[in-house]
Scaffold this active site. Sequence first.
Site, PDB file in Angstrom:
ATOM      1  N   TYR A 111       0.795  -1.228   0.000  1.00 38.46           N
ATOM      2  CA  TYR A 111       0.000   0.000   0.000  1.00 38.46           C
ATOM      3  C   TYR A 111       0.823   1.271   0.000  1.00 38.46           C
ATOM      4  O   TYR A 111       0.279   2.360  -0.160  1.00 38.46           O
ATOM      5  CB  TYR A 111      -0.980   0.018   1.179  1.00 38.46           C
ATOM      6  CG  TYR A 111      -2.332  -0.455   0.738  1.00 38.46           C
ATOM      7  CD1 TYR A 111      -3.078   0.290  -0.172  1.00 38.46           C
ATOM      8  CD2 TYR A 111      -2.865  -1.638   1.205  1.00 38.46           C
ATOM      9  CE1 TYR A 111      -4.301  -0.136  -0.603  1.00 38.46           C
ATOM     10  CE2 TYR A 111      -4.111  -2.076   0.777  1.00 38.46           C
ATOM     11  CZ  TYR A 111      -4.822  -1.317  -0.129  1.00 38.46           C
ATOM     12  OH  TYR A 111      -6.036  -1.732  -0.559  1.00 38.46           O
ATOM     13  N   GLU A 166      -1.920 -30.322  14.505  1.00 37.02           N
ATOM     14  CA  GLU A 166      -2.406 -29.707  13.269  1.00 37.02           C
ATOM     15  C   GLU A 166      -3.599 -28.795  13.503  1.00 37.02           C
ATOM     16  O   GLU A 166      -3.660 -27.685  13.000  1.00 37.02           O
ATOM     17  CB  GLU A 166      -2.789 -30.795  12.242  1.00 37.02           C
ATOM     18  CG  GLU A 166      -3.400 -30.231  10.968  1.00 37.02           C
ATOM     19  CD  GLU A 166      -3.743 -31.295   9.920  1.00 37.02           C
ATOM     20  OE1 GLU A 166      -3.266 -32.437  10.049  1.00 37.02           O
ATOM     21  OE2 GLU A 166      -4.494 -30.976   8.990  1.00 37.02           O
ATOM     22  N   ASP A 191      -3.798 -35.014  11.097  1.00 39.97           N
ATOM     23  CA  ASP A 191      -4.808 -35.879  10.514  1.00 39.97           C
ATOM     24  C   ASP A 191      -4.132 -36.996   9.724  1.00 39.97           C
ATOM     25  O   ASP A 191      -3.057 -36.801   9.158  1.00 39.97           O
ATOM     26  CB  ASP A 191      -5.701 -35.084   9.544  1.00 39.97           C
ATOM     27  CG  ASP A 191      -6.654 -34.161  10.272  1.00 39.97           C
ATOM     28  OD1 ASP A 191      -6.822 -34.304  11.501  1.00 39.97           O
ATOM     29  OD2 ASP A 191      -7.248 -33.289   9.601  1.00 39.97           O
TER      30      ASP A 191
END
Lengths: 431, 431
Positions: free
Chosen positions: B174, B260, B312
């Site tokens: 920006y 996780e 997982d």
Amino acid sequence: MSEKKRRRGDGTSSSKPLAKDSVKHSSALSFKNRLKSDSTILASLEKLCRDSRTSSTSTSKPLTLTDLNLASTCREVSDVDPESVKESIECTILAAAKSILAGEGFSFSVPSRSATNQMYVPELDRIVLRDKSSLRSFSSLSTVRKTAVTTKVLSLIHQLCMKNIHVTKRDLFYTDVKLFQDQNQSDSVLDDVSCMLGCTRSSLNVVASEKGVVIGRIVFTDDGDRIDCTKMGVGGKAIPPNIDRVANMESDALFILLVEKDAAFMRLAEDRFYNRFPCVIVTAKGQPDVATRLFMKKMKTELKLPVLALVDSDPYGLKILSVYMCGSKNMSYDSSNLTTPDIKWLGIRPSDLDKYKIPEQCRLPMTEQDIKTGKDLLEEDFIKRNAGWVEELEIMVKTKQKAEIQALSSFGFQYLSEVYLPLKIQQQDWL
Amino acid sequence: MSEKKRRRGDGTSSSKPLAKDSVKHSSALSFKNRLKSDSTILASLEKLCRDSRTSSTSTSKPLTLTDLNLASTCREVSDVDPESVKESIECTILAAAKSILAGEGFSFSVPSRSATNQMYVPELDRIVLRDKSSLRSFSSLSTVRKTAVTTKVLSLIHQLCMKNIHVTKRDLFYTDVKLFQDQNQSDSVLDDVSCMLGCTRSSLNVVASEKGVVIGRIVFTDDGDRIDCTKMGVGGKAIPPNIDRVANMESDALFILLVEKDAAFMRLAEDRFYNRFPCVIVTAKGQPDVATRLFMKKMKTELKLPVLALVDSDPYGLKILSVYMCGSKNMSYDSSNLTTPDIKWLGIRPSDLDKYKIPEQCRLPMTEQDIKTGKDLLEEDFIKRNAGWVEELEIMVKTKQKAEIQALSSFGFQYLSEVYLPLKIQQQDWL
């Protein structure tokens, strides 16, 4: 705005860094020169804080459905301790058992959460749920599955309340994937159960995962540990998912600064903005989650501090404000616990873009969807009741320009904390 | 696995809650009964911790590119203090000025970060960048714009290092939207500058927004504030975006538990798992961000603790491990600072699904994409070098089943903290 300058996305930009920078620097400087001493600026805050305390004392208790004679036609949930939730589940199941023994099978009376059963109450300035219910019967083919799911969820919540542990919706789903089939089903029945028992989802000990962060002049206990948020470095404290373990809030702040984006939060944290202007800074990093909304509500209620909001100047920024202030439609049954009334819109406001001379190239053109969302917002009651907001939103829709908080970086990285916010506060420029 | 049971997504499930629950309860119980006393389990951890310390002492310093005679053909960045970054920028600009005065225009020599310039070094077990560079010249039509952008970024970084403040990539963009046009351009040049100057992106004081949370047996200072992560309630401490402000790490933990998902983190935090088994628990809530990876690396290096990972059981879980351990391709130039070697895969492993009798309905069928990702992973060097991992991944691809950590909730919400993890640790069941 008469001359159309080239903006972002325009491939053939010719940059004249020196000339442009000097223009930018002079306008940044001109605003900096308007800043008075910190004690003057603090005086504005002290006034705001006093006003906020007076208004919360004068209307000592916020209006309730009962005050408006809506208690019998609208439905609301409240925070209940685990022991009472447990008892209430036992009563429900006992009634079902009796009904079965009487040879009548069993059914649950479940409040309807559909859009037609919701309404905005201007006096309360939030969305509430009306009183329509439907019977969920085990003996009807169309509702037998949902009744089984409801029974299972009741039994799981019973376990949670007995042990007083908290789990996520995802955990709940995984206890019986075969029955629930899909997390939407267990989530939706969880909301049903919350309405049925008349207690908040947090009372059921089912929490959303955490997303928010807090820093600044507040001390509280999180599960018994004393947390001093002035001593949380630059990273801040993660807002706990289980609000019922948050207690003993104390603060010498003059206001709460609600920030939409974590980049702005980081800037303010690193500059220790809260030491110069005593405040508590909170962000949910975008769309607010339940934990952050509960935390905000608790701060506002217990500390009676004014809340100033710093969001992007786009319809999405206003949507975020609306969720904090009026609640979201799918949790309208819990709007009294989740909403924080009277948040002041500090910035970035559409009128700030010209007022603070945000360079054209740091403004973004609104998309068709943005404009549509902006126009839809103009029809919303919560906007209409605040003439200042309507005016701002009209500027946005008319100029078709939006700007992120980060756009202020074009004047220097610390312009936000050193000029923009102090000046806004000095000028009491909130709506 | 011979009988095909119905799984999630099957619309016509007939649930027999009682029968099923009793089977589940008995298998949950049978695992619980295998648990020995906590002191026995702690002994496994003490051994692991000793081994980890010995191995980090014996190979006192980790292998470097120089050790492998790769220093001249590969390129790496290192952490550098702001003062040195500032000087290094001044040298670069001075050289450019001299070149201009000599009538030769100017150009930067920019390391190539393309895929063909990257390689996996098995001895280091991470991806590194080779030494190919290209000349970015101001006098060539094809590179003039990028040279201007590079100069601007150098000047912005110079400012940041002078003031020693930190900003996000978005802030950087920006400062000059017209020049950068699109954040991808400033981001990409930022990485170029990092390579050019030979220092990490954090040294440039440009940080990513925070995402990670830490809780448990660690004390450190964040920007001078002392943070005791055993006293962070259930919410934990947000991992600070600026790692250079984190110092004085101390810990009496026996291991680091890398998690996780935030739901599992929440469970362990609420159960204060770290009090029973002294550990530090960290999560990045999914795909790890730079701040969490730097924090993890710093913990591992300074505390010399073993790291156990709970992810997982799906290809995505392994991908996450690979990012922590070997780095991501687009930041290969900084792999030595971002990667934590020697993370043990504790669970949920594909073999756990049968071993811990995870009910069929809590396993999910892998999609075609999952299976492809799994097969691709089998070709990756970082998997191939660990025979145990290959075996597990082969089971996953063969059975075509995956499971989330939450699947353990089917045995009860606290099964993870009270049975699964203690048993895993007792059996030293990590790879």
